[in-house]
Structure formats: C-alpha cells, structure tokens
Design a protein around this motif. Structure first.
Motif, short mmCIF file in Angstrom:
data_model
loop_
_atom_site.label_atom_id
_atom_site.label_comp_id
_atom_site.label_asym_id
_atom_site.label_seq_id
_atom_site.Cartn_x
_atom_site.Cartn_y
_atom_site.Cartn_z
N SER A 150 -9.36 -2.78 -62.14
CA SER A 150 -8.21 -3.25 -61.36
C SER A 150 -7.47 -4.37 -62.07
N THR A 151 -8.19 -5.30 -62.71
CA THR A 151 -7.50 -6.40 -63.38
C THR A 151 -6.83 -5.94 -64.67
N ASP B 20 -11.20 -14.49 -62.49
CA ASP B 20 -10.89 -13.91 -61.19
C ASP B 20 -11.71 -12.66 -60.93
N GLN B 21 -11.91 -11.83 -61.95
CA GLN B 21 -12.65 -10.59 -61.73
C GLN B 21 -14.14 -10.86 -61.53
N SER C 262 -14.39 -11.69 -57.97
CA SER C 262 -14.15 -10.47 -57.20
C SER C 262 -15.38 -9.57 -57.17
N GLU D 120 -17.98 -11.01 -54.79
CA GLU D 120 -17.57 -10.90 -53.39
C GLU D 120 -17.63 -9.46 -52.89
N ARG D 121 -17.51 -8.50 -53.79
CA ARG D 121 -17.65 -7.10 -53.39
C ARG D 121 -19.10 -6.77 -53.02
#
Length: 561
Positions: free
Chosen positions: A322-323, A361-362, A365, A368-369
């Motif tokens: 996604s990133t 950021d990833q 992420s 948190e997933r």
C-alpha cells in the motif's frame, strides 16, 4: 500573530546558514519573517472568506529555502523550487520539490493556485518577471525591493499578462533571524479574473500560448484538427545504447530526453517554412498545432519520469504494497516537472525523505493491523483493563495505547486460505487469499527494514498452502551466516492466520513501534516498560531502515556535477 511552524528536530536558521556557507550553497537565503508571512496569509484568508479561492490552496514557493513559508501559508499541496541541498534536506516531507535551479524551470505547465517568492535580492527583477510571464497561477506574492515599480522587466511582464499588481505591505529584515538592511514590499500580482466568487484560481491568459507565440511563427487559418507523430526508435535499445557509452542512468535519460525534445520542437518549427495557404488546405489550424505540442511535451516528460521511477527499486523494494502504491502515485502525478539533471536529483532527494517517512509509517501500520485481544500485552505503566465487549467486531478499543505484540498472533481479519470452487483462483497465490499473501509479503519487507535480511529467503509463493499446515519463513543472520526462522505461519479455511514470530524480531518491532508512536523516548524507558534488558532495548532502538541524501549513490546514480 500566527507563529512559524517548528519541531524539536528542525534545524535553526543559524545552523542552516552555517551549512549552506560551508557547502558553498548560500544563494542569498534570507528566511521570510513572520510579520511578512502574516500579511500574505491574511490576504489569502481574505480571498478564501470572499470565495475568490478555495480554502487550503496549492502553493509553489520559488526559492523555498527550508520550506517554512510553505508550511505557514497553506495546509494544501505544497511545491518548492530550491537548489541548496541542506535546505531541501530540512524541508517537511509534505513539500514536493519540483525543481532545483530556478532559471532552468519552465513554469507554464505547473498547475498551482498561488506562487510565493522571496527571491535573491540581486536577481529579484529576473525572478519576478519570469514568474509573472510564465505562471499558470491566478495569484502571485513577491517579497522584493521597494524600487520594483520602476523596473522595466516587471512592467513589461505585467503588461504582457494583463496582470494587476499592488503593494499589500512594506517591511524590512533588520530584526529577522538572518538580518539584512533591505527594505522590501509585498507585491501581490493578480492574474485571475477580477470578479468575485471565482473558485477557478488560474490565470486568465494562458502562459503556454504566450510561449508558443514567442517561439513559433506559424500562420494558419480555420480551426481544424491536426495530428503529428514523432518516430522514435525502440525505447529499450536507445537506453541500452546510451548506457553503453559510459553514462549513468540519470545522464543517459536526460540526454535522450533532450534529444527527443529538440526533435519535437524542431518538427513543429518546420511548419514555419510552409505556406499558410497550404496549411489551410491541409486542414491544419494554429489552435490544434498548439494543443498538439502541449500534449506531446507533457507525454514526453511523463515517459521519462516514469522510466526514472522504474530505476528506484532500491527504495520501492523496501515499501509495503500500500505504501509503495501511495508513493509511486504521488510521483507519477507530478510528471509535469522539467526533466533535467538538477531536477532529477532534487526529486530523488524528495523521494528519499518521503520514503523514510513511509518506512516508519508502514511499520506502525503493520503492527496496528495485528492488534487483537489475544495478541496484545500492555506496558507496565498502562493500568487500563479492557473487557470482552471492548474488543467486539475484531476492533481494538478506541483508547488502547502503550502496548506491544505477543510473539504468537491469531489474526481473524487478514485472510487465510482462498475459498473458491475454481482451481485457477486457488492456484493464483498457491492456496492463500490475496489479502493474506500481501500481508505476509509486507511483514517480510518490514522485517528486512529492521535488519532481518529476508531478501533471498522464503516467500509466500514457495509453499503450497493447506489448512493448518505449518510454513516456515527464514531470514539470513549475517553474524552467524546461517538462515534462521523469522516466523511460522498457519492459514485456515475460516480466514484466520496463526503466526509464531521470532522473539528477537518481535522485540525489535515492538520497540520501534513504541518509539514511533511516541510512547518510548529512550532505550532505558523501553527496557522498563517491556521488561527487557537495557542492552537488548538499545540494540532495538532506532533500527528501522533510513536512507539519507548522502546515500544517493546507493540508488545506482552518480552525483550530479
């Protein structure tokens, strides 16, 4: 009075001035003062309140310095032209650098709402006139000497664009962070229509039309369509040939681009030699010729920027799915930037800075997933208690903070085995669902960025996935020169994934997650909160991969001269 944005890590003006002087890159950077920026911001806000422009307009700063003016003036899209590398490196990641050397930039295709410029004092006339002549923006603000009104270059540019200029303030730099005795005016140039309620913040006169008329003397009549194509030899052969002669990728691409651009312009200039009557008989109109050239210039830039981006694998291979898509979409949406050597390196530096932001950021992420009740351990300082209903619908509680992940994870929402009656769909990812496949790939990428080298080891497609079948993923331990287990994964028909992670990897992931969330300020604090040794915490702290502007050679490019 609004204050200039700053962070604890922002270099001071004196520090930046020392850096640019030491590197012989002091191009008369005198940061715009707060009172000047306040005056400009008040005027922009007034136009917003009067519905003349949209809120949070896009702004281009020519000679942007460290980007502080852009951060102050808008929360919208921010673009910069700046060639001093220490200043580019100090910019916020939200700022996109569209060029380095101002005089090499063509502004006619830069679609922004507002241009701001505090130009070098000794070159204010050239900079101001160029922006007025070329910008597509509806408004421009200049911080220039008070004598600007008697400058012939500026006067001619204003007349050419039928633009209106007015002074909205007079200031000096006597008490600025970098002092100077110059007295300046803030000059607002309006190129958009004078009527109110105009949300289309673009100039009335098209600067491309002016540029075309100044460079081409073609006479036609009747508005008919016209199409012209350039025969360009096969792309890969041309690039390979350019690289054979000893050029690095950037030099080779720029050389090919300049050749193709010259060919394009010269083909259009050849129309000057044709009789206007003949052109009319051939149904060639001047308007269609202009639009054809505009489209082809845009397409040519797009082609070369995309080819450059295809050579940034060193950066993009370290991004999750996604990133990676987010970064490349941002890059490919700005292919109207002029393709020259200085711009390429400015954009690459921007890519490096933003890649670092995405690397961090990833990581956040991906953790948190994986947040589900069975997977979470609270920090010692976290005294909260969460009940079953707080975790309903496989969602984390809204006030969950200061936690780490267990080494064993049960994931109910990342997909498991692919359920389909069609064998070709099941075989696409060897039995895994697409979501589960990319989730595992993302974990391998994040692990690699944390120092667990998964580059040449097992991938999800190396297995035939079956229910409750254990699949082991490895990384290369460069200290022992052995392959070690990174994680053991089981996928299930109900969509679940069960993962047992390597303890050292999970420790490093948790420490970096806590640091990036702002919960852990030091390795000592990490040791206390997560019940690990200080040495172990120190070995994990600030280990997520970073690229620096000085690492540009790692991308396979040679430094620009």
């Amino acid at each position: 009075m609004q204050k200039l944005p700053s962070t604890e890590t922002s270099p001071s003006v004196s520090s930046l001035v020392s850096q640019i002087k030491a590197q012989d890159q002091d191009f008369e950077w005198y940061p715009t003062t707060e009172e000047i920026l306040n005056a400009v911001k008040r005027d922009i806000d007034e136009m917003t309140n009067n519905y003349a422009i949209e809120s949070n307009p896009s702004v281009l700063d020519c000679g942007a310095g460290d980007g502080r003016s852009l951060m102050y003036l808008t929360d919208g899209k921010r673009y910069a032209i700046e060639k001093a590398e220490p200043l580019v490196a100090a910019m916020d990641h939200s700022i996109f650098v569209i060029g380095a050397e101002f005089q090499q930039q063509i502004l006619i295709d830069k679609s922004v709402d507002i241009v701001f410029c505090n130009p070098p004092y000794s070159e204010y006339s050239v900079w101001t006139a160029k922006i007025i002549r070329e910008t597509k923006a509806g408004y421009a603000y200049f911080v220039i000497p008070e004598r600007w009104e008697s400058d012939r270059n500026i006067e001619n540019a204003l007349m050419l664009r039928n633009a209106e200029a007015k002074v909205i303030g007079s200031f000096d730099f006597l008490n600025a962070e970098r002092q100077a005795r110059a007295k300046v005016a803030i000059v607002k140039v309006q190129l958009a229509s004078r009527g109110s309620n105009r949300r289309d913040c673009s100039a009335d006169t098209d600067p491309f039309e002016l540029w075309f008329d100044a460079n081409f003397d073609i006479k036609t009549s009747e508005d008919k369509s016209y199409n012209e194509n350039i025969d360009i030899s096969p792309w890969k052969e041309r690039l390979d040939q350019a690289l054979i002669v000893g050029s690095d990728v950037v030099t080779a691409l720029v050389s090919l681009y300049e050749h193709d651009m010259d060919l394009l312009v010269n083909n259009y200039k050849s129309l000057e030699t044709l009789d206007p009557v003949l052109l009319t008989e051939l149904a060639v109109s001047l308007r269609s010729v202009k639009e054809g050239l505009r489209t082809k210039i845009s397409g040519l830039k797009n082609k070369y920027w995309l080819e450059l981006f295809n050579n940034l694998n060193t950066i993009t291979s370290k991004l999750t799915k996604s990133t990676r898509e987010k970064l490349l979409n941002t890059l490919t949406s700005h292919t109207d930037v002029d393709f020259n050597v200085s711009n390429v390196y400015a954009v690459v530096i921007w890519v490096i800075k933003n890649a670092n932001y995405y690397y961090d950021d990833q990581l956040v992420s991906i953790v948190e997933r994986m947040v589900e009740r069975a997977n979470v351990t609270l920090y010692k300082s976290n005294q909260q208690i969460f009940r079953d209903e707080d975790w309903r619908y496989v969602r984390k509680p809204y006030n969950l903070c200061r936690f780490s992940l267990e080494t064993r994870a049960i994931l109910q929402h990342e997909g498991g085995l692919f359920i389909s009656e069609w064998n070709w769909e099941k075989s696409k990812y060897n039995g895994l669902s697409e979501r589960a496949y990319w989730f595992l790939v993302d974990i391998l990428i994040v692990a690699n960025n944390l120092g667990f080298d998964t580059t040449d080891n097992t991938r999800p497609m190396d297995f035939t996935w079956e229910a409750n079948k254990s699949c082991e993923f490895y990384y290369r331990d460069h200290h022992t020169q052995k392959d070690m287990i990174l994680m053991n994964v089981k996928a299930f028909m109900n969509g679940n994934l069960h993962i047992k992670f390597n303890q050292a990897f999970m420790c490093r992931l948790n420490v970096e997650f806590g640091r990036l969330k702002g919960w852990l300020k030091t390795a000592q604090e990490a040791a206390e909160e997560m019940d690990i040794s200080v040495a172990e915490a120190a070995d994990c702290f600030k280990t997520n991969f970073k690229l620096e502007p000085s690492n540009i050679l790692k991308l396979g490019f040679q430094k620009a001269a």
